[in-house]
Design a protein around this motif. Structure first.
Motif, mmCIF file in Angstrom:
data_model
loop_
_atom_site.group_PDB
_atom_site.id
_atom_site.type_symbol
_atom_site.label_atom_id
_atom_site.label_comp_id
_atom_site.label_asym_id
_atom_site.label_seq_id
_atom_site.Cartn_x
_atom_site.Cartn_y
_atom_site.Cartn_z
ATOM 1 N N ARG A 35 0.429 -12.663 4.359
ATOM 2 C CA ARG A 35 0.087 -12.632 5.773
ATOM 3 C C ARG A 35 1.099 -13.381 6.632
ATOM 4 O O ARG A 35 1.308 -13.043 7.787
ATOM 5 C CB ARG A 35 -1.301 -13.246 5.984
ATOM 6 C CG ARG A 35 -2.452 -12.347 5.564
ATOM 7 C CD ARG A 35 -3.770 -13.035 5.849
ATOM 8 N NE ARG A 35 -4.880 -12.134 5.667
ATOM 9 C CZ ARG A 35 -5.469 -11.896 4.505
ATOM 10 N NH1 ARG A 35 -5.016 -12.502 3.422
ATOM 11 N NH2 ARG A 35 -6.473 -11.055 4.410
ATOM 12 N N SER A 88 5.408 -12.064 8.916
ATOM 13 C CA SER A 88 4.216 -11.567 8.237
ATOM 14 C C SER A 88 4.542 -10.212 7.631
ATOM 15 O O SER A 88 5.619 -9.642 7.868
ATOM 16 C CB SER A 88 3.063 -11.406 9.235
ATOM 17 O OG SER A 88 3.302 -10.285 10.084
ATOM 18 N N TYR A 96 3.385 -7.446 8.476
ATOM 19 C CA TYR A 96 3.534 -6.477 9.560
ATOM 20 C C TYR A 96 4.961 -6.469 10.114
ATOM 21 O O TYR A 96 5.476 -5.445 10.555
ATOM 22 C CB TYR A 96 2.545 -6.804 10.674
ATOM 23 C CG TYR A 96 2.422 -5.727 11.721
ATOM 24 C CD1 TYR A 96 1.740 -4.545 11.461
ATOM 25 C CD2 TYR A 96 2.986 -5.897 12.980
ATOM 26 C CE1 TYR A 96 1.627 -3.554 12.417
ATOM 27 C CE2 TYR A 96 2.870 -4.918 13.957
ATOM 28 C CZ TYR A 96 2.196 -3.752 13.669
ATOM 29 O OH TYR A 96 2.082 -2.777 14.616
ATOM 30 N N ASP A 97 5.636 -7.637 10.064
ATOM 31 C CA ASP A 97 7.008 -7.737 10.566
ATOM 32 C C ASP A 97 8.042 -7.256 9.549
ATOM 33 O O ASP A 97 9.197 -7.006 9.907
ATOM 34 C CB ASP A 97 7.345 -9.203 10.908
ATOM 35 C CG ASP A 97 6.374 -9.813 11.892
ATOM 36 O OD1 ASP A 97 6.070 -9.154 12.898
ATOM 37 O OD2 ASP A 97 5.922 -10.951 11.649
ATOM 38 N N ARG A 124 0.767 -1.656 1.033
ATOM 39 C CA ARG A 124 0.725 -1.652 2.503
ATOM 40 C C ARG A 124 2.131 -1.640 3.083
ATOM 41 O O ARG A 124 2.401 -0.929 4.063
ATOM 42 C CB ARG A 124 -0.064 -2.867 2.984
ATOM 43 C CG ARG A 124 -1.554 -2.708 2.729
ATOM 44 C CD ARG A 124 -2.292 -3.994 2.905
ATOM 45 N NE ARG A 124 -3.737 -3.745 2.835
ATOM 46 C CZ ARG A 124 -4.633 -4.676 2.596
ATOM 47 N NH1 ARG A 124 -4.261 -5.909 2.378
ATOM 48 N NH2 ARG A 124 -5.917 -4.374 2.548
ATOM 49 N N TYR A 125 3.024 -2.416 2.483
ATOM 50 C CA TYR A 125 4.408 -2.405 2.972
ATOM 51 C C TYR A 125 5.026 -1.025 2.803
ATOM 52 O O TYR A 125 5.704 -0.524 3.711
ATOM 53 C CB TYR A 125 5.249 -3.445 2.231
ATOM 54 C CG TYR A 125 6.725 -3.252 2.495
ATOM 55 C CD1 TYR A 125 7.295 -3.650 3.702
ATOM 56 C CD2 TYR A 125 7.548 -2.626 1.551
ATOM 57 C CE1 TYR A 125 8.637 -3.425 3.967
ATOM 58 C CE2 TYR A 125 8.883 -2.416 1.799
ATOM 59 C CZ TYR A 125 9.426 -2.813 3.017
ATOM 60 O OH TYR A 125 10.760 -2.585 3.273
ATOM 61 N N LEU A 148 3.744 1.071 5.589
ATOM 62 C CA LEU A 148 4.249 0.627 6.890
ATOM 63 C C LEU A 148 5.725 0.971 7.062
ATOM 64 O O LEU A 148 6.183 1.303 8.153
ATOM 65 C CB LEU A 148 4.057 -0.888 7.044
ATOM 66 C CG LEU A 148 2.631 -1.391 7.260
ATOM 67 C CD1 LEU A 148 2.576 -2.911 7.107
ATOM 68 C CD2 LEU A 148 2.108 -0.970 8.626
ATOM 69 N N HIS A 182 -4.189 -10.373 10.940
ATOM 70 C CA HIS A 182 -3.115 -9.565 11.496
ATOM 71 C C HIS A 182 -3.430 -8.082 11.303
ATOM 72 O O HIS A 182 -4.014 -7.704 10.292
ATOM 73 C CB HIS A 182 -1.796 -9.901 10.797
ATOM 74 C CG HIS A 182 -0.611 -9.566 11.629
ATOM 75 N ND1 HIS A 182 -0.193 -8.265 11.814
ATOM 76 C CD2 HIS A 182 0.233 -10.347 12.331
ATOM 77 C CE1 HIS A 182 0.874 -8.268 12.590
ATOM 78 N NE2 HIS A 182 1.153 -9.507 12.911
ATOM 79 N N PRO A 183 -3.040 -7.217 12.249
ATOM 80 C CA PRO A 183 -3.340 -5.791 12.119
ATOM 81 C C PRO A 183 -2.822 -5.156 10.839
ATOM 82 O O PRO A 183 -3.355 -4.149 10.390
ATOM 83 C CB PRO A 183 -2.643 -5.174 13.343
ATOM 84 C CG PRO A 183 -2.605 -6.279 14.343
ATOM 85 C CD PRO A 183 -2.424 -7.548 13.545
ATOM 86 N N ALA A 184 -1.770 -5.722 10.238
ATOM 87 C CA ALA A 184 -1.237 -5.142 9.003
ATOM 88 C C ALA A 184 -2.258 -5.185 7.889
ATOM 89 O O ALA A 184 -2.131 -4.465 6.905
ATOM 90 C CB ALA A 184 0.016 -5.894 8.560
ATOM 91 N N THR A 238 -6.325 6.046 7.625
ATOM 92 C CA THR A 238 -4.957 5.603 7.886
ATOM 93 C C THR A 238 -3.994 6.760 7.705
ATOM 94 O O THR A 238 -4.064 7.493 6.730
ATOM 95 C CB THR A 238 -4.567 4.462 6.925
ATOM 96 O OG1 THR A 238 -5.527 3.423 7.051
ATOM 97 C CG2 THR A 238 -3.186 3.929 7.248
#
Length: 293
Positions: free
Chosen positions: A120, A129, A131-132, A161-162, A165, A192-194, A202
Motif C-alpha cells: 500500500r 503506493s 497505485y503509483d 493488481r499491478y 493496473l 487507496h483506490p488501488a 473490474t
C-alpha cells in the motif's frame, strides 16, 4: 548454527545474487572464518551453485531499501520479471536459487513491502503506493520486449493488481495470501483506490491473471475462492498439496526452471497444461515436510 551466523546467512540468501554469494564465500575462505564457511557450505544455496555448471551473471544495477533491479551487463533487455515478495522479502526461497532458475535474457526487479501492508505504501523508492507503481515503472518496463509480474504469499494479490493496473500481458500469484481489511476499516484507515477488490466488475483489458495454490492450504484456497469470478483469472490448484511455498515445491521437484520459463515465454494455456500434466509431482510429496527433502 548460532543466531548471528543464521542471521548473516539469512540476509545473504535474501538479497544476494549468485556472484555476490560466492564472493562472500571467497572472502570467508580468505579470512579462514571456519564457522561461517560451514554455514555457507551446508546451505541449500551453495548446493545449487555447486551443482549448476553455468552461473547467472545478473548484477545489481539499481538498489534502494525497497527494491533491487538486477540486470546482465552488455546484453539486450529482453525480458523483465517483476517480483512482489512476501513478508520474508524473498520469492519463497533464497534469491540466488531463484535467479539460477530464470530463463536466459531475463532481468529481475525485486520489490519489498517493508510495512507488510500488501504494498500500500513506502515501496520502490520508499514514497510510492501500488497505485503509483505503473507510472513509476513505465520507462523501465518500456525498455524491455516483455514484462511479467509475479507475487508470492502476501505479494501475490498485489502482483495481480499491478499487472492489471499496468496492462501487462500476464500476472502470476503463487500461494497468494488473502487480504483482510476488516481491522484496518475499524481503525478508520483510509484505503487507496488501488486496493478496491479484484472483482468481476473490474475492467480486465487483455491481462491474464493466474493463481497457483495448494488445494489443501486453507488460507490460499480462501484467496482462490475470492478470485473465482474475476474476469480473465485462472485458478491452478495443486491437488493434495498443503504447502504455502509453492515455488519452493517446484524447486524441490526440479521443475522451477521450466515453470519460470513458461511464466515468461509461454502462453497461459501452456503454463496451466504443464502444471496439470505434472500433478503427479504434488502426489509424490503429499503429506511430507518439504523443508526436510
Amino acid at each position: 548454527m548460532n543466531r548471528d551466523l543464521f542471521q548473516r546467512l539469512r540476509e545473504l540468501e535474501t538479497f544476494s545474487t549468485p556472484l555476490e554469494f560466492l564472493s562472500v564465500w571467497d572472502s570467508a575462505t580468505h579470512k579462514r572464518n571456519s564457522a561461517f564457511l560451514t554455514a555457507l557450505g551446508n546451505s541449500e544455496t551453495m548446493a545449487v551453485l555447486r551443482r549448476d555448471q553455468v552461473l547467472s551473471q545478473l548484477r545489481c544495477e539499481a538498489d534502494t531499501k525497497y527494491a533491487r533491479l538486477l540486470t546482465t551487463p552488455d546484453t539486450k533487455r529482453e525480458n523483465l520479471l517483476i517480483v512482489f515478495t512476501g513478508a520474508a522479502m524473498r520469492p519463497m526461497m533464497p534469491l540466488p536459487i531463484f535467479i539460477q532458475a530464470l530463463p536466459p535474457n531475463t532481468d529481475l526487479l525485486v520489490l519489498y513491502d517493508p510495512w507488510r501492508d500488501h504494498f500500500r505504501r513506502n515501496i520502490l523508492n520508499g514514497e510510492l503506493s501500488l497505485y503509483d507503481l505503473p507510472r513509476a515503472l513505465r520507462l523501465w518496463v518500456a525498455c524491455y520486449e516483455s514484462a511479467i509480474s509475479i507475487g508470492t504469499s502476501s505479494g501475490g494479490l498485489p502482483a495481480l493488481r499491478y499487472a492489471r493496473l499496468a496492462n501487462l500481458a500476464k500476472g502470476f500469484a503463487f500461494g497468494g495470501a488473502p487480504i483482510d481489511d476488516t481491522m484496518r476499516c475499524l481503525r478508520g484507515d483510509v484505503q487507496h483506490p488501488a486496493f478496491d477488490p479484484l472483482c468481476n466488475c473490474t475492467f480486465a483489458g487483455e491481462t491474464d491473471l493466474v493463481l497457483v495454490f495448494g488445494e489443501k492450504n486453507v488460507r490460499d484456497a480462501e484467496t482462490a475462492k475470492n478470485l473465482e469470478f474475476v474476469k480473465r483469472t485462472r485458478l491452478v490448484p495443486l491437488w493434495n498439496q498443503r504447502e504455502h511455498g509453492i515455488l519452493w515445491v517446484f524447486h524441490k521437484l526440479g521443475v522451477l526452471d521450466q515453470v519460470l520459463d513458461l511464466v515468461m515465454n509461454g502462453t497461459t494455456e501452456c503454463f496451466i497444461k504443464f502444471i496439470e500434466c505434472s500433478e503427479y509431482f504434488a502426489h509424490r510429496v503429499s503429506g511430507k515436510n518439504l523443508s526436510k527433502l
